[in-house]
Design a protein around this motif. Structure first.
Motif, PDB file in Angstrom:
ATOM      1  N   UNK A  14       0.826  -1.206   0.000  1.00  0.00           N
ATOM      2  CA  UNK A  14       0.000   0.000   0.000  1.00  0.00           C
ATOM      3  C   UNK A  14       0.862   1.258   0.000  1.00  0.00           C
ATOM      4  N   UNK A  15       0.429   2.251  -0.754  1.00  0.00           N
ATOM      5  CA  UNK A  15       1.152   3.513  -0.871  1.00  0.00           C
ATOM      6  C   UNK A  15       0.748   4.423   0.293  1.00  0.00           C
ATOM      7  N   UNK A  16       1.152   4.012   1.490  1.00  0.00           N
ATOM      8  CA  UNK A  16       0.752   4.723   2.704  1.00  0.00           C
ATOM      9  C   UNK A  16       1.845   5.520   3.395  1.00  0.00           C
ATOM     10  N   UNK A  17       3.144   5.306   3.131  1.00  0.00           N
ATOM     11  CA  UNK A  17       4.162   5.990   3.935  1.00  0.00           C
ATOM     12  C   UNK A  17       4.029   7.506   3.989  1.00  0.00           C
ATOM     13  N   UNK A  18       3.772   8.157   2.867  1.00  0.00           N
ATOM     14  CA  UNK A  18       3.677   9.621   2.875  1.00  0.00           C
ATOM     15  C   UNK A  18       2.494  10.087   3.728  1.00  0.00           C
ATOM     16  N   UNK A  19       1.338   9.411   3.567  1.00  0.00           N
ATOM     17  CA  UNK A  19       0.151   9.782   4.329  1.00  0.00           C
ATOM     18  C   UNK A  19       0.353   9.514   5.821  1.00  0.00           C
ATOM     19  N   UNK A  20       0.988   8.402   6.139  1.00  0.00           N
ATOM     20  CA  UNK A  20       1.239   8.069   7.538  1.00  0.00           C
ATOM     21  C   UNK A  20       2.211   9.064   8.156  1.00  0.00           C
ATOM     22  N   UNK A  21       3.281   9.381   7.425  1.00  0.00           N
ATOM     23  CA  UNK A  21       4.262  10.338   7.935  1.00  0.00           C
ATOM     24  C   UNK A  21       3.627  11.705   8.170  1.00  0.00           C
ATOM     25  N   UNK A  22       2.769  12.127   7.253  1.00  0.00           N
ATOM     26  CA  UNK A  22       2.095  13.410   7.415  1.00  0.00           C
ATOM     27  C   UNK A  22       1.206  13.404   8.656  1.00  0.00           C
ATOM     28  N   UNK A  23       0.493  12.297   8.855  1.00  0.00           N
ATOM     29  CA  UNK A  23      -0.392  12.193  10.010  1.00  0.00           C
ATOM     30  C   UNK A  23       0.407  12.168  11.312  1.00  0.00           C
ATOM     31  N   UNK A  24       1.486  11.385  11.351  1.00  0.00           N
ATOM     32  CA  UNK A  24       2.331  11.343  12.552  1.00  0.00           C
ATOM     33  C   UNK A  24       2.894  12.727  12.853  1.00  0.00           C
ATOM     34  N   UNK A  25       3.363  13.416  11.804  1.00  0.00           N
ATOM     35  CA  UNK A  25       3.888  14.758  11.993  1.00  0.00           C
ATOM     36  C   UNK A  25       2.855  15.704  12.575  1.00  0.00           C
ATOM     37  N   UNK A  26       1.627  15.637  12.066  1.00  0.00           N
ATOM     38  CA  UNK A  26       0.550  16.484  12.580  1.00  0.00           C
ATOM     39  C   UNK A  26       0.283  16.206  14.057  1.00  0.00           C
ATOM     40  N   UNK A  27       0.257  14.924  14.400  1.00  0.00           N
ATOM     41  CA  UNK A  27      -0.059  14.538  15.773  1.00  0.00           C
ATOM     42  C   UNK A  27       1.014  15.023  16.745  1.00  0.00           C
ATOM     43  N   UNK A  28       2.291  14.774  16.425  1.00  0.00           N
ATOM     44  CA  UNK A  28       3.338  15.157  17.383  1.00  0.00           C
ATOM     45  C   UNK A  28       3.487  16.675  17.463  1.00  0.00           C
ATOM     46  N   UNK A  29       3.161  17.373  16.383  1.00  0.00           N
ATOM     47  CA  UNK A  29       3.202  18.840  16.449  1.00  0.00           C
ATOM     48  C   UNK A  29       2.126  19.384  17.386  1.00  0.00           C
ATOM     49  N   UNK A  50       6.427   3.335  19.970  1.00  0.00           N
ATOM     50  CA  UNK A  50       7.877   3.580  20.059  1.00  0.00           C
ATOM     51  C   UNK A  50       8.279   4.756  19.173  1.00  0.00           C
ATOM     52  N   UNK A  51       7.661   4.859  18.003  1.00  0.00           N
ATOM     53  CA  UNK A  51       7.973   5.960  17.089  1.00  0.00           C
ATOM     54  C   UNK A  51       7.524   7.297  17.665  1.00  0.00           C
ATOM     55  N   UNK A  52       6.314   7.333  18.205  1.00  0.00           N
ATOM     56  CA  UNK A  52       5.807   8.563  18.798  1.00  0.00           C
ATOM     57  C   UNK A  52       6.648   8.980  19.997  1.00  0.00           C
ATOM     58  N   UNK A  53       7.028   8.020  20.815  1.00  0.00           N
ATOM     59  CA  UNK A  53       7.843   8.319  21.989  1.00  0.00           C
ATOM     60  C   UNK A  53       9.180   8.929  21.579  1.00  0.00           C
ATOM     61  N   UNK A  54       9.770   8.400  20.529  1.00  0.00           N
ATOM     62  CA  UNK A  54      11.051   8.925  20.049  1.00  0.00           C
ATOM     63  C   UNK A  54      10.897  10.362  19.565  1.00  0.00           C
ATOM     64  N   UNK A  55       9.836  10.633  18.834  1.00  0.00           N
ATOM     65  CA  UNK A  55       9.626  11.979  18.307  1.00  0.00           C
ATOM     66  C   UNK A  55       9.237  12.973  19.393  1.00  0.00           C
ATOM     67  N   UNK A  56       8.518  12.492  20.401  1.00  0.00           N
ATOM     68  CA  UNK A  56       8.030  13.368  21.466  1.00  0.00           C
ATOM     69  C   UNK A  56       9.016  13.512  22.627  1.00  0.00           C
ATOM     70  N   UNK A  57       9.995  12.611  22.665  1.00  0.00           N
ATOM     71  CA  UNK A  57      10.919  12.625  23.792  1.00  0.00           C
ATOM     72  C   UNK A  57      10.287  12.103  25.060  1.00  0.00           C
ATOM     73  N   UNK A  58       9.353  11.162  24.912  1.00  0.00           N
ATOM     74  CA  UNK A  58       8.654  10.570  26.051  1.00  0.00           C
ATOM     75  C   UNK A  58       8.967   9.080  26.120  1.00  0.00           C
ATOM     76  N   UNK A  59       8.383   8.389  27.088  1.00  0.00           N
ATOM     77  CA  UNK A  59       8.534   6.948  27.180  1.00  0.00           C
ATOM     78  C   UNK A  59       7.449   6.229  26.402  1.00  0.00           C
ATOM     79  N   UNK A  60       7.707   4.987  26.041  1.00  0.00           N
ATOM     80  CA  UNK A  60       6.736   4.216  25.267  1.00  0.00           C
ATOM     81  C   UNK A  60       5.419   4.072  26.026  1.00  0.00           C
ATOM     82  N   UNK A  61       5.492   3.939  27.337  1.00  0.00           N
ATOM     83  CA  UNK A  61       4.282   3.718  28.145  1.00  0.00           C
ATOM     84  C   UNK A  61       3.812   4.998  28.837  1.00  0.00           C
TER      85      UNK A  61
END
Length: 238
Positions: A14-29, A50-61
């Motif tokens: 599925x051609x989802x990486x760009x859409x997923x990356x955009x959504x993740x970026x929006x959420x962490x911003x 794990x990806x969100x935690x890395x971008x946010x500087x938080x823990x996985x849990x």
């Protein structure tokens, strides 16, 4: 024994990486983070928390991570799944049909959780093409550990040395090699052809039509086997 074919989803089927990356970026911003585009894109195909935690500087849990993950998943249906079958990359529907017609069991090993993986496969119209779908929340260790790939092959009655994994990231290749599967890496997804080759992919191809032709050709009994360590190949390799 018939060869088992196992697939990643995002960036492979599925051609989802760009859409997923955009959504993740929006959420962490929304939580005050300001990651670069390449940093966000590098998280595609990896476990969400794990990806969100890395971008946010938080823990996985951490509670913030959990809230960000909930926001992502609530928007995923609208921002991504609503596109339906148009998310499928060229040649995927036809290729999977050819593989099934040739009698090969098909499975998925993905870093998505079970609900998200089934929702995406269902939305794109290919869920019924797979005999099993193994997800990150169904095994003790996710990619690049071999657990998911080995579980798919076991459930489908195959042998790792006669099975193939198709993915678009270095961690896909690492998982498959750790499990003793042969690998076809696609260069149209997240990681570059050079990175996939360096990771040890047996073949790197530029489109799914070539994936299909290659798998059906290499699944012949004379194609050789691979040891469970991902090294010590025997038989034909090109």
């Amino acid at each position: 024994m018939t060869s088992v074919f196992v697939f990643d989803i995002d960036g492979t089927l599925a051609d989802t990486p760009a859409a997923i990356a955009e959504l993740i970026g929006d959420v962490v911003r929304d939580f005050g983070a300001r990651p670069g585009r390449r940093e966000v894109l590098a998280t595609v195909g990896k476990p969400l928390e794990a990806s969100l935690a890395r971008l946010l500087g938080t823990g996985v849990h951490d509670a913030v991570t959990a809230e960000a993950a909930a926001r992502y998943r609530s928007r995923f249906a609208v921002d991504v799944l609503s596109r339906g079958p148009e998310l499928l990359l060229p040649g995927v529907a036809e290729g999977l049909a050819r593989m099934r017609a040739a009698g090969h069991p098909l499975g998925v090993a993905t870093s998505k959780i079970h609900a998200s993986a089934h929702a995406l496969l269902d939305a794109t119209g290919i869920l019924d093409k797979f005999d099993t779908v193994v997800c990150h929340d169904m095994v003790e260790r996710g990619k690049p550990h071999p657990d998911m790939a080995l579980r798919v092959v076991s459930e489908l009655g195959g042998r790792p040395s006669r099975s193939w994994y198709v993915g678009d990231t270095v961690t896909d290749v690492e998982m498959a090699r750790a499990a003793g599967l042969w690998t076809v890496a696609v260069s149209y997804g997240v990681d570059t052809a050079e990175a996939l080759t360096s990771a040890g992919a047996d073949h790197v191809v530029a489109d799914f039509a070539t994936v299909t032709d290659l798998l059906l050709q290499k699944a012949a009994p004379s194609a050789g086997t691979r040891t469970a360590t991902g090294t010590g190949l025997t038989g034909v390799r090109s």
